[in-house]
Design a protein around this motif. Sequence first.
Motif, PDB file in Angstrom:
ATOM      1  N   LYS A 146       0.828  -1.204   0.000  1.00 35.67           N
ATOM      2  CA  LYS A 146       0.000   0.000   0.000  1.00 35.67           C
ATOM      3  C   LYS A 146       0.865   1.259   0.000  1.00 35.67           C
ATOM      4  N   HIS A 147       2.036   1.181   0.646  1.00 33.51           N
ATOM      5  CA  HIS A 147       2.916   2.347   0.772  1.00 33.51           C
ATOM      6  C   HIS A 147       4.260   2.015   0.121  1.00 33.51           C
ATOM      7  N   PRO A 148       4.537   2.532  -1.085  1.00 35.09           N
ATOM      8  CA  PRO A 148       5.777   2.202  -1.802  1.00 35.09           C
ATOM      9  C   PRO A 148       7.049   2.493  -1.007  1.00 35.09           C
ATOM     10  N   ILE A 149       7.028   3.580  -0.206  1.00 35.99           N
ATOM     11  CA  ILE A 149       8.175   3.875   0.663  1.00 35.99           C
ATOM     12  C   ILE A 149       7.667   4.041   2.093  1.00 35.99           C
ATOM     13  N   MET A 150       8.310   3.356   3.025  1.00 33.19           N
ATOM     14  CA  MET A 150       7.957   3.476   4.436  1.00 33.19           C
ATOM     15  C   MET A 150       9.218   3.643   5.273  1.00 33.19           C
ATOM     16  N   LEU A 151       9.085   4.357   6.373  1.00 34.98           N
ATOM     17  CA  LEU A 151      10.077   4.320   7.436  1.00 34.98           C
ATOM     18  C   LEU A 151       9.514   3.410   8.520  1.00 34.98           C
ATOM     19  N   VAL A 152      10.311   2.470   8.996  1.00 31.97           N
ATOM     20  CA  VAL A 152       9.833   1.499   9.982  1.00 31.97           C
ATOM     21  C   VAL A 152      10.684   1.612  11.242  1.00 31.97           C
ATOM     22  N   ALA A 153      10.056   2.062  12.330  1.00 28.72           N
ATOM     23  CA  ALA A 153      10.763   2.245  13.596  1.00 28.72           C
ATOM     24  C   ALA A 153      10.640   0.991  14.449  1.00 28.72           C
ATOM     25  N   PHE A 154      11.776   0.415  14.819  1.00 26.08           N
ATOM     26  CA  PHE A 154      11.819  -0.773  15.676  1.00 26.08           C
ATOM     27  C   PHE A 154      12.203  -0.336  17.085  1.00 26.08           C
ATOM     28  N   THR A 155      11.270  -0.478  18.008  1.00 24.97           N
ATOM     29  CA  THR A 155      11.520  -0.161  19.416  1.00 24.97           C
ATOM     30  C   THR A 155      10.898  -1.274  20.256  1.00 24.97           C
ATOM     31  N   ALA A 156      11.032  -1.157  21.564  1.00 28.01           N
ATOM     32  CA  ALA A 156      10.465  -2.185  22.443  1.00 28.01           C
ATOM     33  C   ALA A 156      10.070  -1.563  23.768  1.00 28.01           C
ATOM     34  N   ARG A 157       9.052  -2.133  24.378  1.00 30.92           N
ATOM     35  CA  ARG A 157       8.629  -1.659  25.695  1.00 30.92           C
ATOM     36  C   ARG A 157       9.719  -1.892  26.729  1.00 30.92           C
ATOM     37  N   SER A 158      10.543  -2.908  26.490  1.00 29.85           N
ATOM     38  CA  SER A 158      11.623  -3.215  27.425  1.00 29.85           C
ATOM     39  C   SER A 158      12.845  -2.327  27.212  1.00 29.85           C
ATOM     40  N   CYS A 159      12.846  -1.525  26.150  1.00 26.72           N
ATOM     41  CA  CYS A 159      13.965  -0.619  25.856  1.00 26.72           C
ATOM     42  C   CYS A 159      13.672   0.734  26.492  1.00 26.72           C
ATOM     43  N   ARG A 160      14.276   0.992  27.646  1.00 24.01           N
ATOM     44  CA  ARG A 160      13.977   2.204  28.399  1.00 24.01           C
ATOM     45  C   ARG A 160      14.372   3.459  27.637  1.00 24.01           C
ATOM     46  N   HIS A 161      15.449   3.364  26.867  1.00 23.41           N
ATOM     47  CA  HIS A 161      15.909   4.555  26.148  1.00 23.41           C
ATOM     48  C   HIS A 161      15.005   4.862  24.948  1.00 23.41           C
ATOM     49  N   CYS A 162      14.378   3.833  24.367  1.00 22.46           N
ATOM     50  CA  CYS A 162      13.559   4.046  23.170  1.00 22.46           C
ATOM     51  C   CYS A 162      12.457   5.073  23.399  1.00 22.46           C
ATOM     52  N   VAL A 163      11.929   5.093  24.602  1.00 21.57           N
ATOM     53  CA  VAL A 163      10.784   5.951  24.874  1.00 21.57           C
ATOM     54  C   VAL A 163      11.137   7.433  24.751  1.00 21.57           C
ATOM     55  N   ASP A 164      12.410   7.775  24.899  1.00 18.51           N
ATOM     56  CA  ASP A 164      12.804   9.171  24.749  1.00 18.51           C
ATOM     57  C   ASP A 164      12.615   9.667  23.316  1.00 18.51           C
ATOM     58  N   PHE A 165      12.471   8.757  22.367  1.00 16.77           N
ATOM     59  CA  PHE A 165      12.297   9.151  20.969  1.00 16.77           C
ATOM     60  C   PHE A 165      10.826   9.208  20.566  1.00 16.77           C
ATOM     61  N   GLU A 166       9.925   8.804  21.464  1.00 19.44           N
ATOM     62  CA  GLU A 166       8.510   8.781  21.107  1.00 19.44           C
ATOM     63  C   GLU A 166       7.971  10.156  20.672  1.00 19.44           C
ATOM     64  N   PRO A 167       8.362  11.252  21.332  1.00 14.53           N
ATOM     65  CA  PRO A 167       7.872  12.549  20.854  1.00 14.53           C
ATOM     66  C   PRO A 167       8.272  12.824  19.405  1.00 14.53           C
ATOM     67  N   ALA A 168       9.506  12.458  19.047  1.00 16.17           N
ATOM     68  CA  ALA A 168       9.955  12.682  17.674  1.00 16.17           C
ATOM     69  C   ALA A 168       9.094  11.900  16.698  1.00 16.17           C
ATOM     70  N   TYR A 169       8.766  10.656  17.041  1.00 16.84           N
ATOM     71  CA  TYR A 169       7.932   9.841  16.157  1.00 16.84           C
ATOM     72  C   TYR A 169       6.533  10.439  16.041  1.00 16.84           C
ATOM     73  N   LYS A 170       6.004  10.886  17.176  1.00 18.58           N
ATOM     74  CA  LYS A 170       4.646  11.425  17.154  1.00 18.58           C
ATOM     75  C   LYS A 170       4.572  12.716  16.346  1.00 18.58           C
ATOM     76  N   TRP A 171       5.512  13.632  16.605  1.00 18.02           N
ATOM     77  CA  TRP A 171       5.415  14.951  15.993  1.00 18.02           C
ATOM     78  C   TRP A 171       5.910  14.970  14.546  1.00 18.02           C
ATOM     79  N   ALA A 172       6.616  13.922  14.124  1.00 16.34           N
ATOM     80  CA  ALA A 172       7.026  13.822  12.714  1.00 16.34           C
ATOM     81  C   ALA A 172       5.929  13.201  11.853  1.00 16.34           C
ATOM     82  N   THR A 173       5.066  12.386  12.470  1.00 11.89           N
ATOM     83  CA  THR A 173       4.107  11.586  11.714  1.00 11.89           C
ATOM     84  C   THR A 173       3.192  12.390  10.790  1.00 11.89           C
TER      85      THR A 173
END
Length: 484
Positions: A146-173
């Motif tokens: 459906k989407h010829p080009i995608m960015l795919v973010a791989f994170t995990a609930r167990s990755c404590r540092h990953c959550v610091d990037f959530e604002p960037a993912y939300k506000w870029a979307t």
Amino acid sequence: GPPKTMAKLLAVLCLACCLAAGGSSNEGRVGRGGGGGRPGEDSASAAGDMDGFLGGLSREDRLKDPLVQRIKVSREDEEQCSRDMDCDDWCKERSREGCICRCKGFLEDAVYGCKAENMVCQEPPYPFWGGSFNMTAKTFKSKCKKHPIMLVAFTARSCRHCVDFEPAYKWATPQLDELGIPLARVDVDVEKDFSRDMGISTMPAVKVVENCKDKGLYKGYHSPSAFVSYANKLLANTVTTLTSVEEVQDFSIKHNVSVISFFSKADGYEDEEEEFREAAESLRFSNNVYFATVKAKAISSHFEGEKWFKKAPAIVVFRNFDLHDRDLDSVVVTELADMSVQEWISKRTVRLVDEVTGTNFAYYESLRIPMLLLFVNKTADNSAVLKDFKAVARFYQGKVSFGYLDGRLHATRKIALGLTDDLLPAMAFNTLTGALYPFPSWKKLDQRNIKEHVEGFLTGRLQPSQASATDEEVLLQQCVYVRL
């Protein structure tokens, strides 16, 4: 202990986490590095500095976000901490579950890291609140069709540092969706096999998928402006044709890496030009390398007169990572004998010396070559030692990668590499074998001695200060201070 290959993988993951976490649990988290030049992010998107990271939203608007409000701790309720277990009583008193010790909020602290006194007990930030849609191994095919080009973010609930990037993912979307390049999300905890098949070894990680094919790891900053800049790059022509002297001058300084070819239509270098376009296509998915070509002979003659290159047909590479540190390399294409155009360009599109962060460590790990780390006091003037360090890096380009770290923030990493005193600057090789190759503290850190240290390491003349450790010991050494 874990099997040998798994231990090595975990060691790599933990080193990335150590860097992301600021080296030790009582010294705060580094987040995305910060500092001069904002390594890894294209200069055009980095120009806005903090405003660029905010994705066009004011600080007040971001603070009003309900998911940011959720983790806010009032000043009178703050309790300093250094480890998650320090928050057990704080958590019970407030009838909360799974509290953690981390930097306050997502804003400036999340970008630049924080000091020990800014680590407080709080509820875990809610993961997976940014992105266009969640994706699994089962839904991958339908989504990528459906989407010829995608960015795919791989994170995990167990990755404590990953959550610091959530604002960037939300506000870029919203901006990415407007461009037709969605940001998909994958929970690595749930989709272990799919993540492994996609080659994920560090988190957070963003992959580029085009027509259902993995095009590699996105190596830029995880910020709204960087994501949008990258999406626009993917949608643009791979090679831009420049038609004036002003356009060439502007392009040469616009990006972290600007690659310009000078081919006159009348000179008959079709094969070389085609090879240049193939090289550009091979680096199309790089986040900060941009290509352009000049066909007009008059424009080529102008820049030949400016000493950009010896003669046409030529390729010129500008590295503009720092305002006061601009590199230029050029080659006459017909004189390339021992390597292809693509190889020559690829070797010159990376920064010779960069600050190592959790974000760009995946790139260094992918090189599979020794890494020499320089620990500095970032409040001091390091221009002289960095100049010598860079001179040696240029000499050994492709054989050793060179990076620097904040020696005070990463004191634990410094000690783990055999640098046990408090002297800065200090230098040591980083290896996954457990062998230690610290630079002697009594020697002057100048170009001659740095080169001697590197040469000794590469030739085997330099002996490690301890025997190689087992994989499990390496894992323990690298992860002892990391809260996984």
